[in-house]
Design a protein around this motif. Structure first.
Motif, mmCIF file in Angstrom:
data_model
loop_
_atom_site.group_PDB
_atom_site.id
_atom_site.type_symbol
_atom_site.label_atom_id
_atom_site.label_comp_id
_atom_site.label_asym_id
_atom_site.label_seq_id
_atom_site.Cartn_x
_atom_site.Cartn_y
_atom_site.Cartn_z
ATOM 1 N N PHE A 210 0.839 -1.195 0.000
ATOM 2 C CA PHE A 210 0.000 0.000 0.000
ATOM 3 C C PHE A 210 0.876 1.249 0.000
ATOM 4 O O PHE A 210 0.633 2.199 -0.758
ATOM 5 N N TRP A 211 1.907 1.258 0.875
ATOM 6 C CA TRP A 211 2.811 2.407 0.905
ATOM 7 C C TRP A 211 3.564 2.534 -0.412
ATOM 8 O O TRP A 211 3.784 3.650 -0.909
ATOM 9 N N LEU A 212 3.962 1.404 -0.975
ATOM 10 C CA LEU A 212 4.673 1.446 -2.258
ATOM 11 C C LEU A 212 3.788 2.046 -3.338
ATOM 12 O O LEU A 212 4.257 2.844 -4.173
ATOM 13 N N ASP A 213 2.492 1.727 -3.333
ATOM 14 C CA ASP A 213 1.561 2.312 -4.296
ATOM 15 C C ASP A 213 1.430 3.818 -4.082
ATOM 16 O O ASP A 213 1.390 4.594 -5.045
ATOM 17 N N VAL A 214 1.346 4.238 -2.828
ATOM 18 C CA VAL A 214 1.265 5.672 -2.516
ATOM 19 C C VAL A 214 2.520 6.382 -2.992
ATOM 20 O O VAL A 214 2.463 7.443 -3.632
ATOM 21 N N GLN A 215 3.662 5.797 -2.696
ATOM 22 C CA GLN A 215 4.935 6.398 -3.086
ATOM 23 C C GLN A 215 5.066 6.499 -4.602
ATOM 24 O O GLN A 215 5.501 7.532 -5.145
ATOM 25 N N ASN A 216 4.675 5.431 -5.302
ATOM 26 C CA ASN A 216 4.762 5.440 -6.766
ATOM 27 C C ASN A 216 3.789 6.442 -7.390
ATOM 28 O O ASN A 216 4.057 6.995 -8.467
ATOM 29 N N ALA A 217 2.664 6.672 -6.720
ATOM 30 C CA ALA A 217 1.690 7.632 -7.238
ATOM 31 C C ALA A 217 2.169 9.066 -7.051
ATOM 32 O O ALA A 217 1.941 9.933 -7.894
ATOM 33 N N PRO A 390 0.634 -7.407 2.159
ATOM 34 C CA PRO A 390 1.794 -8.046 1.538
ATOM 35 C C PRO A 390 3.047 -7.204 1.788
ATOM 36 O O PRO A 390 3.001 -5.970 1.726
ATOM 37 N N ILE A 391 4.135 -7.855 2.103
ATOM 38 C CA ILE A 391 5.362 -7.170 2.452
ATOM 39 C C ILE A 391 6.267 -7.077 1.219
ATOM 40 O O ILE A 391 6.406 -8.023 0.445
ATOM 41 N N VAL A 392 6.886 -5.906 1.044
ATOM 42 C CA VAL A 392 7.809 -5.706 -0.064
ATOM 43 C C VAL A 392 9.176 -5.380 0.502
ATOM 44 O O VAL A 392 9.303 -4.864 1.600
ATOM 45 N N ASN A 393 10.204 -5.671 -0.248
ATOM 46 C CA ASN A 393 11.574 -5.386 0.188
ATOM 47 C C ASN A 393 11.914 -3.935 -0.125
ATOM 48 O O ASN A 393 11.604 -3.424 -1.201
#
Length: 395
Positions: A210-217, A390-393
């Motif tokens: 979710f944070w990765l999606d926010v960051q990419n947006a 889900p966890i991302v590296n």
């Protein structure tokens, strides 16, 4: 890096919460400073004259700032694990700590400026051990005014250090009772507790998709405007999350004030109940880091034999390889859920004990806890949602 970021930062927090404030015994900055005192000043009584009086308005704000910088290094600065950079940061923090001790006094700085002495002291309040000085005359010279702010001289390491052996006690107590003591809690201390809870939550949040999606947006727009890098986005998040936590806790304190008849101010309520948040911080810390500690913590086994990377094999463990199967995902999940739920139950219990102590009418005390219960349930749901993502590296 393994000793600092895994064994010390993660492992010592667990030990403090489960067994007691061992950091007060092994704090290397305190130990080295005491050696210097004895070597150069010949002082062994633990009380040395200071250069300047510590400004009371500073309270624990220096430690608050230093811990904020530390969390930025942990969560944003991508090169904090590089040995050379880490060495430089340790030297800088050491100089700040030793100068603070020399100028304002060892124990004063440990209580006000040494961020980790304060942090691990928070966690140790959850533990079943305490130190106590039974001779109150020892407290008359204490720079913390412990005989004024608390009912008993408990967990005051300055008094414990100078007291006669017969006046010292190491006692057992029920878990979490240390969080319910009657004492003065400052605004800075309350802010520090909320900061700890917020930053450990943000650390977990950054590893989700979710944070990765926010960051990419956000990143494409921000980069076109020349405003943010990835580190800048993380920095904004690191500042925003504590602000949201403070707002939520402030609204809860306002609701408690209204439901308790307005006898106390909103700030007063916030300070009275802030230690009820400590079990949540410890529980989420366990939920988020336990697998990291058990797996990456195995690095100390080969490093014990070859600490400098010279190819040594002192203890015959140089060829040890990390066993990633030491704990599986199912066990991690159940342990995380159990720790979060148990931590919130303990927090509700601590808040109830505090409300009964400070409010004369039991029904009012009980009613005042409804807003706190709502806050606890909301944070429980948020915590479970984060660990279920889900966890991302490299989040």
């Amino acid at each position: 890096p393994a000793m600092v970021w895994v064994i010390w930062w993660i492992g010592l927090g667990y030990i403090s919460a489960l067994f007691g404030n061992c950091w007060a015994l092994i704090n290397p900055w305190k130990t080295l400073y005491e050696w210097a005192e004895r070597l150069f000043l010949g002082r062994r009584d633990g009380r040395v004259s200071v250069l300047w009086e510590y400004p009371s308005r500073w309270d624990v704000w220096p430690a608050f700032v230093l811990f904020g910088v530390f969390t930025w290094l942990e969560n944003v600065y991508s090169k904090a694990a590089v040995p050379l950079n880490l060495s430089f940061l340790i030297v800088c923090y050491s100089l700040i700590t030793w100068v603070g001790m020399a100028v304002y006094g060892k124990h004063v700085w440990l209580r006000r400026g040494e961020a980790f002495a304060i942090l691990f002291g928070f966690f140790a309040r959850l533990s079943p051990t305490e130190i106590r000085v039974v001779n109150r005359s020892v407290c008359e010279r204490c720079s913390a005014d412990c005989c004024v702010e608390t009912e008993d001289c408990v967990d005051c390491y300055e008094c414990f250090e100078v007291a006669e052996p017969g006046d010292r006690q190491l006692n057992l107590r029920p878990f979490a009772v240390g969080l319910t003591r009657s004492e003065h809690i400052s605004t800075a201390t309350a802010g520090f507790v909320v900061l700890v809870l917020a930053t450990v939550t943000f650390d977990g949040f950054m590893e989700t998709t979710f944070w990765l999606d926010v960051q990419n947006a956000i990143y494409p727009v921000a980069s076109m405007l020349g405003v943010f890098t990835v580190g800048g986005i993380k920095t904004v998040g690191l500042v925003t999350i504590p602000a949201v936590f403070i707002l939520a806790y402030g609204l809860t304190s306002w609701a408690i004030q209204k439901m308790s008849g307005g006898e106390y101010s909103i700030v007063g309520i916030a300070k009275m109940f802030v230690f009820a948040l400590v079990p949540i911080a410890v529980a989420y810390n366990i939920a988020h880091y336990v697998s990291f500690l058990l797996i990456q913590g195995q690095l100390v086994i080969p490093l014990a034999s070859d600490p400098f990377g010279f190819g040594w094999d002192i203890f015959g463990t140089g060829d040890y390889r990390i066993n990633i199967k030491i704990i599986n995902a199912r066990v991690v999940w159940y342990l995380a859920v159990a720790s979060i739920v148990l931590g919130h139950i303990i927090s509700v219990y601590v808040a109830h004990r505090i409300s009964v102590r400070i409010m004369e009418n039991y029904s009012v005390a009980l009613r005042s806890q409804y807003p706190m219960l709502i806050l606890m349930v909301a944070y429980t749901a948020t915590s479970l949602w984060i660990i279920a993502q889900p966890i991302v590296n490299g989040g």
